[in-house]
Write an enzyme that holds these catalytic residues in place. Structure first.
Site, mmCIF file in Angstrom:
data_model
loop_
_atom_site.group_PDB
_atom_site.id
_atom_site.type_symbol
_atom_site.label_atom_id
_atom_site.label_comp_id
_atom_site.label_asym_id
_atom_site.label_seq_id
_atom_site.Cartn_x
_atom_site.Cartn_y
_atom_site.Cartn_z
ATOM 1 N N ALA A 99 0.855 -1.189 0.000
ATOM 2 C CA ALA A 99 0.000 0.000 0.000
ATOM 3 C C ALA A 99 0.889 1.237 0.000
ATOM 4 O O ALA A 99 2.000 1.217 0.533
ATOM 5 C CB ALA A 99 -0.886 -0.012 1.241
ATOM 6 N N GLY A 133 0.776 -5.094 0.802
ATOM 7 C CA GLY A 133 -0.275 -5.260 -0.212
ATOM 8 C C GLY A 133 0.253 -5.929 -1.482
ATOM 9 O O GLY A 133 -0.507 -6.586 -2.195
ATOM 10 N N GLU A 135 0.019 -9.426 -0.717
ATOM 11 C CA GLU A 135 -1.415 -9.783 -0.697
ATOM 12 C C GLU A 135 -1.976 -9.866 -2.119
ATOM 13 O O GLU A 135 -2.854 -10.685 -2.398
ATOM 14 C CB GLU A 135 -2.187 -8.762 0.157
ATOM 15 C CG GLU A 135 -1.860 -8.951 1.644
ATOM 16 C CD GLU A 135 -2.286 -7.771 2.508
ATOM 17 O OE1 GLU A 135 -1.916 -6.619 2.181
ATOM 18 O OE2 GLU A 135 -2.987 -7.988 3.506
ATOM 19 N N GLU A 150 4.201 -4.792 7.536
ATOM 20 C CA GLU A 150 3.315 -3.777 8.128
ATOM 21 C C GLU A 150 3.575 -3.570 9.617
ATOM 22 O O GLU A 150 3.442 -2.467 10.145
ATOM 23 C CB GLU A 150 1.843 -4.173 7.926
ATOM 24 C CG GLU A 150 1.353 -4.099 6.491
ATOM 25 C CD GLU A 150 1.523 -5.397 5.722
ATOM 26 O OE1 GLU A 150 2.391 -6.210 6.103
ATOM 27 O OE2 GLU A 150 0.793 -5.593 4.745
HETATM 28 N N1 CAA Z 1 4.560 3.381 -0.150
HETATM 29 C C1 CAA Z 1 4.992 4.528 -0.659
HETATM 30 N N2 CAA Z 1 6.269 4.733 -1.080
HETATM 31 C C2 CAA Z 1 7.110 3.696 -1.002
HETATM 32 C C3 CAA Z 1 6.714 2.447 -0.488
HETATM 33 C C4 CAA Z 1 5.369 2.295 -0.048
HETATM 34 N N3 CAA Z 1 4.878 1.134 0.400
HETATM 35 N N4 CAA Z 1 7.775 1.619 -0.509
HETATM 36 C C5 CAA Z 1 8.795 2.321 -1.025
HETATM 37 N N5 CAA Z 1 8.404 3.576 -1.319
HETATM 38 C C6 CAA Z 1 9.191 4.658 -1.897
HETATM 39 C C7 CAA Z 1 10.190 5.221 -0.897
HETATM 40 O O1 CAA Z 1 9.562 6.164 -0.057
HETATM 41 C C8 CAA Z 1 11.220 5.842 -1.814
HETATM 42 O O2 CAA Z 1 10.714 7.069 -2.292
HETATM 43 P P1 CAA Z 1 11.651 8.390 -2.271
HETATM 44 O O3 CAA Z 1 12.753 8.054 -3.239
HETATM 45 O O4 CAA Z 1 10.737 9.476 -2.748
HETATM 46 O O5 CAA Z 1 12.140 8.550 -0.878
HETATM 47 C C9 CAA Z 1 11.246 4.874 -2.996
HETATM 48 O O6 CAA Z 1 10.018 4.149 -2.932
HETATM 49 C C10 CAA Z 1 12.387 3.873 -2.933
HETATM 50 O O7 CAA Z 1 12.346 3.249 -1.649
HETATM 51 P P2 CAA Z 1 13.617 3.165 -0.684
HETATM 52 O O8 CAA Z 1 14.528 4.334 -0.894
HETATM 53 O O9 CAA Z 1 13.112 2.938 0.704
HETATM 54 O O10 CAA Z 1 14.322 1.855 -1.270
HETATM 55 P P3 CAA Z 1 15.218 0.804 -0.477
HETATM 56 O O11 CAA Z 1 15.765 -0.105 -1.513
HETATM 57 O O12 CAA Z 1 16.144 1.471 0.446
HETATM 58 O O13 CAA Z 1 14.163 -0.011 0.439
HETATM 59 C C11 CAA Z 1 12.117 -1.208 0.866
HETATM 60 C C12 CAA Z 1 13.177 -0.791 -0.176
HETATM 61 C C13 CAA Z 1 12.757 -2.155 1.893
HETATM 62 C C14 CAA Z 1 11.014 -1.952 0.117
HETATM 63 C C15 CAA Z 1 11.556 0.029 1.593
HETATM 64 O O14 CAA Z 1 11.194 0.991 0.606
HETATM 65 C C16 CAA Z 1 10.358 -0.237 2.440
HETATM 66 O O15 CAA Z 1 10.487 -0.730 3.543
HETATM 67 N N6 CAA Z 1 9.131 0.131 1.936
HETATM 68 C C17 CAA Z 1 7.898 -0.021 2.682
HETATM 69 C C18 CAA Z 1 7.382 -1.438 2.592
HETATM 70 C C19 CAA Z 1 6.119 -1.602 3.445
HETATM 71 O O16 CAA Z 1 6.106 -1.318 4.641
HETATM 72 N N7 CAA Z 1 5.025 -2.098 2.821
HETATM 73 C C20 CAA Z 1 3.759 -2.304 3.494
HETATM 74 C C21 CAA Z 1 2.876 -1.090 3.330
HETATM 75 S S1 CAA Z 1 1.374 -1.218 4.263
HETATM 76 C C22 CAA Z 1 0.463 -2.338 3.374
HETATM 77 O O17 CAA Z 1 0.781 -2.744 2.283
HETATM 78 C C23 CAA Z 1 -0.758 -2.955 3.892
HETATM 79 C C24 CAA Z 1 -1.995 -2.745 4.326
HETATM 80 O O18 CAA Z 1 -2.575 -3.800 4.504
HETATM 81 C C25 CAA Z 1 -2.734 -1.508 4.535
#
Ligand code: CAA
Length: 254
Positions: free
Chosen positions: A64, A107, A110, A130
């Site tokens: 998400a 997501g 999922e 998450e």
């Molecule tokens: N939402 C929005 N933006 C995201 C994102 C997400 N889920 N995941 C990554 N991005 C963005 C980052 O903010 C970054 O943007 P900027 O360059 O503008 O800062 C860009 O994508 C690249 O990401 P990173 O610089 O963080 O890349 P990395 O290689 O260092 O790390 C990663 C990669 C480990 C996937 C890390 O980005 C991360 O932890 N992302 C979040 C993953 C997450 O928590 N997903 C679950 C979301 S909640 C959900 O899905 C469920 C629900 O049921 C409601």
């Protein structure tokens, strides 16, 4: 359609490519809406018999869009048009294949659970992180993961939040095959093209039947399966005739 690229790379196959590389294909409302719209078109189009969803080599989808969360409170976030998008994917009646490279998180993971066949590239990482941001999987993960991989593996993923690699995902049943990263989409398309040659009617019934196993008590689903099997279709007659005449069947979906 800024967040997805939709193409028809093989006869009968639609390919939906998630296209928000700067956000690792995070599932924004707009992106989910585009996926749902493409699936609605695929459902209405008799020519399309199988759909493949993919991202890019770095990320299938990082889940998400976290940046959309603070704008609204979580109940609003969870109930909005996002939910309509998820429901469309969940109810899509034709076969859905995922070609997963890189991150399939939250997501994104999922979404793979809603696909019927998952092909993983060697660099794929499946996870539900998450918990690290103070929530838990809310797009079906807490219910579909245990049905797919069992309780303790689910707990390991959901409570710990660390991703698993492609080989583990295959061992646990989240993916059916692991292939070289650069081969993932081609392999998924090959499978989709082969599926697309089958009777669209039988495909629809087979998918519905298999999904019943997760939703209904066994005696009820077995009797529904039997009823559906007894249903005589032109495609069934064509399949039998083609077998007897040693030729390729030509299915019409009737
Ligand atoms: N939402 C929005 N933006 C995201 C994102 C997400 N889920 N995941 C990554 N991005 C963005 C980052 O903010 C970054 O943007 P900027 O360059 O503008 O800062 C860009 O994508 C690249 O990401 P990173 O610089 O963080 O890349 P990395 O290689 O260092 O790390 C990663 C990669 C480990 C996937 C890390 O980005 C991360 O932890 N992302 C979040 C993953 C997450 O928590 N997903 C679950 C979301 S909640 C959900 O899905 C469920 C629900 O049921 C409601």
């Amino acid at each position: 359609m800024d967040n997805t690229i939709v193409s028809n790379p093989r006869p009968g196959v639609m390919l939906i490519t998630l296209n928000r590389p700067k956000s690792l294909n995070a599932l924004s409302r707009a992106l989910l809406g585009e996926v749902a719209a493409a699936l609605n078109r695929a459902e209405a189009d008799d020519v399309i018999r199988c759909v493949v969803i993919t991202g890019d080599e770095r990320s299938f989808s990082a889940g998400a869009d976290i940046k959309e969360m603070p704008e609204s409170d979580i109940p609003k976030f969870a109930e909005s048009e996002r939910l309509r998008g998820w429901k469309t994917i969940e109810r899509f009646p034709k076969p859905l294949v995922a070609a997963v490279n890189g991150y399939a998180l939250g997501g994104g993971c999922e979404l793979t659970l809603l696909c019927d066949i998952v092909i993983a590239g060697e660099n794929a990482r499946f996870g539900t992180p998450e918990i690290k941001i103070g929530i838990f999987p809310g797009d079906g993960g807490t219910q579909r993961l245990p049905r797919s991989i069992g309780k303790t593996r689910t707990m390991m993923m959901v409570l710990n939040g660390e991703p698993i690699d492609a080989r583990t995902a295959k061992e646990w049943g989240l993916a059916v095959e692991v292939v070289a990263t650069e081969r993932t989409v081609e392999r998924a398309l090959d499978i989709a093209a082969s599926i697309a040659e089958k009777s669209p009617l039988a495909l629809r019934m087979a998918k519905a039947d298999v999904l019943m196993a997760f939703e209904k008590p066994l005696d009820e689903s077995l009797s529904l399966e039997r009823k559906m099997l007894l249903w005589q279709s032109k495609d069934h007659r064509e399949g039998i005739a083609a077998f007897a005449e040693k030729r390729k069947p030509s299915f019409t979906g009737r």
